[in-house]
Design a protein around this motif. Structure first.
Motif, mmCIF file in Angstrom:
data_model
loop_
_atom_site.group_PDB
_atom_site.id
_atom_site.type_symbol
_atom_site.label_atom_id
_atom_site.label_comp_id
_atom_site.label_asym_id
_atom_site.label_seq_id
_atom_site.Cartn_x
_atom_site.Cartn_y
_atom_site.Cartn_z
ATOM 1 N N VAL A 148 1.285 -2.010 3.883
ATOM 2 C CA VAL A 148 0.357 -3.302 4.157
ATOM 3 C C VAL A 148 0.765 -3.795 2.959
ATOM 4 C CG1 VAL A 148 -1.257 -3.516 4.435
ATOM 5 C CG2 VAL A 148 -1.000 -1.945 5.949
ATOM 6 N N TRP B 30 -8.192 2.561 1.448
ATOM 7 C CA TRP B 30 -8.095 3.867 0.834
ATOM 8 C C TRP B 30 -8.379 2.466 -0.486
ATOM 9 C CZ3 TRP B 30 -2.764 6.563 0.823
ATOM 10 C CH2 TRP B 30 -2.282 7.634 1.768
ATOM 11 N N CYS C 205 1.154 -1.371 -0.018
ATOM 12 C CA CYS C 205 -0.463 -0.039 -0.164
ATOM 13 C C CYS C 205 1.277 1.162 -0.031
ATOM 14 C CB CYS C 205 -1.326 -0.117 1.058
ATOM 15 S SG CYS C 205 -1.876 1.331 1.513
ATOM 16 N N MET D 88 -6.421 -1.962 5.977
ATOM 17 C CA MET D 88 -6.197 -1.366 6.835
ATOM 18 C C MET D 88 -6.559 -0.048 7.024
ATOM 19 S SD MET D 88 -3.960 -2.043 8.832
ATOM 20 C CE MET D 88 -2.487 -2.897 9.081
ATOM 21 N N HIS D 89 -6.921 0.849 5.817
ATOM 22 C CA HIS D 89 -7.297 2.190 5.925
ATOM 23 C C HIS D 89 -8.689 2.262 5.396
ATOM 24 C CE1 HIS D 89 -3.186 3.051 8.201
ATOM 25 N NE2 HIS D 89 -3.817 2.785 9.271
ATOM 26 N N CYS E 138 -7.503 -1.201 0.605
ATOM 27 C CA CYS E 138 -6.346 -2.061 1.453
ATOM 28 C C CYS E 138 -7.272 -2.070 2.685
ATOM 29 C CB CYS E 138 -5.601 -0.543 1.736
ATOM 30 S SG CYS E 138 -4.535 -1.081 2.913
ATOM 31 N N HIS F 15 0.201 3.488 1.608
ATOM 32 C CA HIS F 15 -0.337 4.776 2.423
ATOM 33 C C HIS F 15 1.152 4.349 3.967
ATOM 34 C CE1 HIS F 15 -3.056 5.558 6.290
ATOM 35 N NE2 HIS F 15 -2.367 6.527 5.530
HETATM 36 S S1 FES Z 1 -1.991 1.252 4.758
HETATM 37 FE FE1 FES Z 1 -3.490 1.143 3.625
HETATM 38 S S2 FES Z 1 -5.054 2.440 3.632
HETATM 39 FE FE2 FES Z 1 -3.066 2.836 5.562
#
Ligand code: FES
Length: 240
Positions: free
Chosen positions: A49, A68, A44, A65-66, A63, A46
């Motif tokens: 990940v 996106w 990712c 995790m957050h 993603c 960001h």
């Molecule tokens: S780690 Fe992928 S959106 Fe934050």
């Protein structure tokens, strides 16, 4: 560059994802969508990940995790995502998938992607290639900010401000990403961040003032770069 073998076509689930590694260890995400294959960075943009662990409906990658999201056909960000995915050209021959050819660091990165070919060539003509060992400190806060850098290979950690760190903790930069961008800002003669190589790395170094002169000759490309630079800086500041 000669093409690099990635995997067999049959290993990629239809309308699914697969993380693969090229012969030199470079990792990619391959996505299948409507019978086409698309290659992207494996992590990712960001944080670090693995995108193959994300949610994927055959056209939009999320993603986990957050959250996106990206359009899998283009790699362009959707919704709250703030950065595109770095795209790789793939070639399918017989039953095998390859990285077709290596794009220049200038072309794959977010900041300069899509600028006109003549302007891209002029910027590349300004670039000097440098190699650095793992652990090399490229600059720190307060250093003169005359040049900016584009990462061609390897990995660089970029940390805003004066932060003492004993382990990687800033932005992990990958191929095509630009840092040292204070050199592209008017009236910012000093660095406001630090950058160091996490592994042996090759950088393109470009004099900021010379690049700005090239961009001024091509207002459409210049506007694109400045708009993306503003978004890049905002993203780094928001993540501090
Ligand atoms: S780690 Fe992928 S959106 Fe934050």
């Amino acid at each position: 560059m000669t093409k690099k073998f990635l995997c067999r076509v049959a290993e990629i689930p239809e309308n699914g994802l697969k993380e693969v590694a090229a012969e030199d260890g470079e990792k990619l995400l391959i996505a299948s969508s409507g019978g086409e294959l698309y290659g992207y960075q494996a992590s990712c943009p960001h944080q670090e990940v693995a995108l193959c662990e994300g949610l994927y409906d055959g056209s939009v990658l999320t993603c986990h995790m957050h959250l996106w999201q990206w359009d899998i056909r283009t790699g362009e960000p959707m919704g709250i995502a703030e950065a595109p995915l770095r795209k790789y050209a793939l070639a399918v021959e017989d039953d095998s998938v390859f990285i077709a050819a290596e794009a220049s660091a200038l072309d794959v990165g977010e900041l300069f992607r899509g600028i006109s070919a003549p302007t891209s060539e002029k910027l590349m003509a300004l670039a000097r290639s440098e190699q650095h060992e793992a652990g090399a400190v490229l600059y720190g806060p307060g250093d003169a900010a005359e040049d900016f850098f584009i990462l061609d290979s390897g990995r660089v950690e970029f940390v805003l401000g004066r932060v003492e760190r004993t382990a990687p903790g800033g932005f992990m930069l990958n191929k095509g990403e630009v840092f040292g961008w204070a050199a592209l800002l008017e009236d910012y003669p000093r660095r406001i961040a630090s950058a160091r190589c996490l592994e042996p790395s090759v950088l393109l170094r470009i004099r900021g003032k010379a690049a700005l002169a090239v961009l001024e000759e091509d207002p459409a490309s210049g506007y694109l770069v400045m708009r993306r630079l503003a978004a890049l800086i905002a993203r780094h500041l928001a993540a501090r």
